[in-house]
Design a protein around this motif. Sequence first.
Motif, PDB file in Angstrom:
ATOM      1  N   CYS A 222      -7.606   1.496  -0.831  1.00 27.50           N
ATOM      2  CA  CYS A 222      -6.252   1.234  -1.334  1.00 27.50           C
ATOM      3  C   CYS A 222      -5.837  -0.200  -1.016  1.00 27.50           C
ATOM      4  O   CYS A 222      -5.277  -0.896  -1.866  1.00 27.50           O
ATOM      5  CB  CYS A 222      -5.273   2.225  -0.728  1.00 27.50           C
ATOM      6  SG  CYS A 222      -3.598   2.053  -1.371  1.00 27.50           S
ATOM      7  N   MET A 223      -6.141  -0.668   0.199  1.00 25.23           N
ATOM      8  CA  MET A 223      -5.805  -2.048   0.551  1.00 25.23           C
ATOM      9  C   MET A 223      -6.520  -3.029  -0.385  1.00 25.23           C
ATOM     10  O   MET A 223      -5.915  -4.012  -0.829  1.00 25.23           O
ATOM     11  CB  MET A 223      -6.189  -2.332   2.018  1.00 25.23           C
ATOM     12  CG  MET A 223      -5.277  -1.646   3.006  1.00 25.23           C
ATOM     13  SD  MET A 223      -5.628  -1.852   4.797  1.00 25.23           S
ATOM     14  CE  MET A 223      -6.919  -3.021   4.935  1.00 25.23           C
TER      15      MET A 223
ATOM     16  N   CYS B  47       0.841  -1.206   0.000  1.00 21.44           N
ATOM     17  CA  CYS B  47       0.000   0.000   0.000  1.00 21.44           C
ATOM     18  C   CYS B  47       0.875   1.255   0.000  1.00 21.44           C
ATOM     19  O   CYS B  47       0.566   2.228  -0.696  1.00 21.44           O
ATOM     20  CB  CYS B  47      -0.937   0.013   1.200  1.00 21.44           C
ATOM     21  SG  CYS B  47      -2.348  -1.091   1.021  1.00 21.44           S
TER      22      CYS B  47
ATOM     23  N   ARG C 208       0.693   3.727  -3.206  1.00 23.35           N
ATOM     24  CA  ARG C 208      -0.252   4.743  -2.740  1.00 23.35           C
ATOM     25  C   ARG C 208      -0.618   5.728  -3.848  1.00 23.35           C
ATOM     26  O   ARG C 208      -1.797   6.046  -4.044  1.00 23.35           O
ATOM     27  CB  ARG C 208       0.331   5.490  -1.540  1.00 23.35           C
ATOM     28  CG  ARG C 208      -0.621   6.513  -0.968  1.00 23.35           C
ATOM     29  CD  ARG C 208      -0.056   7.210   0.242  1.00 23.35           C
ATOM     30  NE  ARG C 208      -1.030   8.123   0.801  1.00 23.35           N
ATOM     31  CZ  ARG C 208      -0.796   8.892   1.833  1.00 23.35           C
ATOM     32  NH1 ARG C 208       0.376   8.833   2.457  1.00 23.35           N
ATOM     33  NH2 ARG C 208      -1.723   9.721   2.282  1.00 23.35           N
TER      34      ARG C 208
END
Length: 133
Positions: free
Chosen positions: A88-89, A57, A61
């Motif tokens: 995002c995960m 992540c 990012r």
Amino acid sequence: MKNNDRSGLVSRKAALEVLLAVWRQQQPLEAAFTSSRAFGALQDADRHFAYQLVMQCCRYRAGCEVMLAEWMQRPLKPSKMAVKIILCMGMVQHFVMQTPAHALVDTSVELTKKADPAFSGLVNAVLKKAIQA
């Protein structure tokens, strides 16, 4: 969520805790891992998964931010950092870690229900869009 999926949710919750410390509170990565009780309590396989999820992540990012900007009508407010991290995960699990779609969507929605329940539908929709991309 089934009981045998509990460890998957626990490891993702630990990753969320670490990422919140880094991205929201600006803690150094090592300090965030060390200070996270949730991460410290994980067993070996779950700890490895959570560690890899956090590291990927951080690495991806910027790419997550670009995809979120493309797939969402409005950006999330800064106060919704947990929701942004959960998204995002989920994207990292799909695009980088090749986690099965049902697992990443289910655990992401469950995490969102605990962190910010009003956004669970958004997380579900955005991750399904990501899976179809």
